[in-house]
Design an enzyme around this catalytic site. Structure first.
Site, mmCIF file in Angstrom:
data_model
loop_
_atom_site.group_PDB
_atom_site.id
_atom_site.type_symbol
_atom_site.label_atom_id
_atom_site.label_comp_id
_atom_site.label_asym_id
_atom_site.label_seq_id
_atom_site.Cartn_x
_atom_site.Cartn_y
_atom_site.Cartn_z
ATOM 1 N N GLY A 1 -15.435 -4.756 -23.183
ATOM 2 C CA GLY A 1 -14.466 -5.109 -22.146
ATOM 3 C C GLY A 1 -13.928 -3.854 -21.493
ATOM 4 O O GLY A 1 -13.140 -3.124 -22.100
ATOM 5 N N GLY B 1 -9.373 -1.570 -21.203
ATOM 6 C CA GLY B 1 -10.481 -1.264 -22.094
ATOM 7 C C GLY B 1 -11.160 0.063 -21.780
ATOM 8 O O GLY B 1 -11.426 0.873 -22.685
ATOM 9 N N SER C 1 0.402 -1.784 -26.061
ATOM 10 C CA SER C 1 1.308 -1.683 -24.924
ATOM 11 C C SER C 1 1.117 -0.334 -24.247
ATOM 12 O O SER C 1 0.996 0.689 -24.913
ATOM 13 C CB SER C 1 2.764 -1.839 -25.373
ATOM 14 N N GLY D 1 -0.368 -0.495 -20.724
ATOM 15 C CA GLY D 1 -0.913 -0.898 -19.441
ATOM 16 C C GLY D 1 -1.823 0.141 -18.813
ATOM 17 O O GLY D 1 -2.515 0.900 -19.496
ATOM 18 N N LYS E 1 3.895 -7.590 -31.189
ATOM 19 C CA LYS E 1 3.648 -7.412 -29.753
ATOM 20 C C LYS E 1 4.116 -8.630 -28.962
ATOM 21 O O LYS E 1 4.615 -8.497 -27.838
ATOM 22 C CB LYS E 1 2.155 -7.180 -29.526
ATOM 23 N N HIS F 1 7.740 -8.228 -28.573
ATOM 24 C CA HIS F 1 7.898 -7.120 -27.627
ATOM 25 C C HIS F 1 7.802 -7.631 -26.195
ATOM 26 O O HIS F 1 8.624 -7.299 -25.334
ATOM 27 C CB HIS F 1 6.819 -6.080 -27.908
ATOM 28 N N ASN F 2 6.809 -8.476 -25.920
ATOM 29 C CA ASN F 2 6.631 -8.977 -24.567
ATOM 30 C C ASN F 2 7.725 -9.972 -24.176
ATOM 31 O O ASN F 2 8.115 -10.053 -23.010
ATOM 32 C CB ASN F 2 5.251 -9.615 -24.420
ATOM 33 N N GLU G 1 10.454 -7.883 -23.117
ATOM 34 C CA GLU G 1 10.095 -7.351 -21.794
ATOM 35 C C GLU G 1 10.468 -8.342 -20.692
ATOM 36 O O GLU G 1 11.017 -7.952 -19.655
ATOM 37 C CB GLU G 1 8.600 -7.058 -21.780
#
Length: 342
Positions: free
Chosen positions: A12, A17, A130, A132, A198, A201-202, A205
């Site tokens: 990916g 990726g 995390s 991006g 995670k 975490h989001n 966010e």
């Protein structure tokens, strides 16, 4: 333990990726061979031109099977195809290999995937990732679930991806040997725990973004004037000609609400002061929904997280019919006109 270079394949090559493969290659201190695969031949060709070994098909994974040096496959694909990709990858791996899911998968699905792979003798590690599109340069914050001995073998890869100790000042009170968490990666526990952390975490966010958005929306409203009724029926008005780009800039410096999210907001205002290039229809990914659903299961209040999720639904016009119902009821019981009508 083999003294051969680690064999890693990244599956990916999208927004994250490809940069994961690039950062590992650039930052790792241990010997490693990195191959890549994507359903897009062009993506593979691009990475091959940068020195990575491109695979034509997933079947090419079989040539890296080595009992003395089990291969590692990092899966970084959209959530809707992750489970099938893991199954397709597993068909070409030997016992002892490890599959890493670095995408955004529901933690309960991780447990099911790990149980299935265990029957084939394949290890599974879930990595909440995390960072991006900025991860190549800034590093990725990694929340990791899996067996400790497997985590230990993969530590050179995680350390290469993480931002490093120097990315933040040391927390007052911390001393002694630098921990993995201080470097930007953490073994959270068994399978599923990385994606669980995670997920939350989001959810946070979502709430933080909503708070910034609501506050800036109020500042924008004041630019148009806010009327205040008084006891005698007159109206005072608050109207300030605020430059929101400047407001976000001053908040970035020494403010309690300073953050990377605010940095990015200031950048957006600088590029597009009125945000005319945005429609205001905000998408939501699975993690926000999973966080709220898990909070319900746990009986844990998550008022802000839930409200921020629902506000995203509203931003896409999903509350239009409800608002029509409200308007109809007001008209029927009180003869009220709709807002904005004459």
């Amino acid at each position: 333990m083999s003294d051969k270079p680690l064999q890693l394949t990244v599956i990916g090559l999208g927004r994250m990726g490809a940069n994961i493969a690039r950062r590992i290659k650039r930052e790792i201190k241990s010997p490693i061979n990195i191959s890549v695969f994507d359903v897009s031949p062009q993506a593979v060709s691009t990475m091959s031109a940068e020195g990575f070994t491109g695979l034509a098909t997933l079947a090419d994974l079989a040539k890296y099977n080595d009992a003395a040096n089990p291969q590692i496959v990092w899966v970084m694909v959209p959530a809707e195809v992750t489970a099938q990709t893991i199954k397709d990858v597993a068909e070409h791996l030997a016992a002892g290999a490890t599959i890493i899911d670095g995408g955004n998968t529901f933690y309960r699905d991780d447990i099911a995937n790990a149980d299935w792979l265990k029957l084939k003798g394949i290890n599974f590690v879930d990595v909440g990732t995390s960072g991006g599109v900025y991860g190549l340069d800034r590093g990725f914050s990694l929340m990791i679930g899996g067996e400790k001995n497997v985590f230990d073998r993969l530590t050179p890869i995680f350390r290469a991806l993480a931002p490093g100790f120097e990315s933040a000042e040391r927390t007052p009170g911390n001393s002694g040997e630098i921990s993995n968490a201080e470097e930007g990666f953490l073994h959270c526990g068994p399978v599923g725990s990385g994606h669980f952390v995670k997920m939350v975490h989001n959810g946070i966010e979502y709430g933080a973004m909503a708070a910034y958005a609501e506050g800036l929306n109020l500042l924008d409203a004041v630019r148009n004037g806010v009327k205040h009724p008084t006891s005698v029926g007159d109206h005072d008005e608050t109207k300030y000609d605020l430059d929101l780009a400047d407001v976000t800039e001053v908040w970035r410096r020494g403010s309690v609400v300073a953050s990377w999210l605010l940095d990015l907001t200031a950048e957006a205002f600088n590029e597009d002061p009125k945000l005319d290039s945005y429609t205001g229809a905000v998408a939501d990914s699975g993690e926000g929904r999973w966080t709220v659903a898990t909070a319900i299961d746990a009986g844990t209040p998550a008022n802000v997280l839930a409200a921020s999720l629902f506000s995203r639904f509203a931003s896409r016009g999903n509350d239009l019919y409800a608002n029509k119902v409200l308007s109809a009821m007001r008209k029927k019981f009180g003869g009220h006109k709709e807002a904005g009508s004459k």
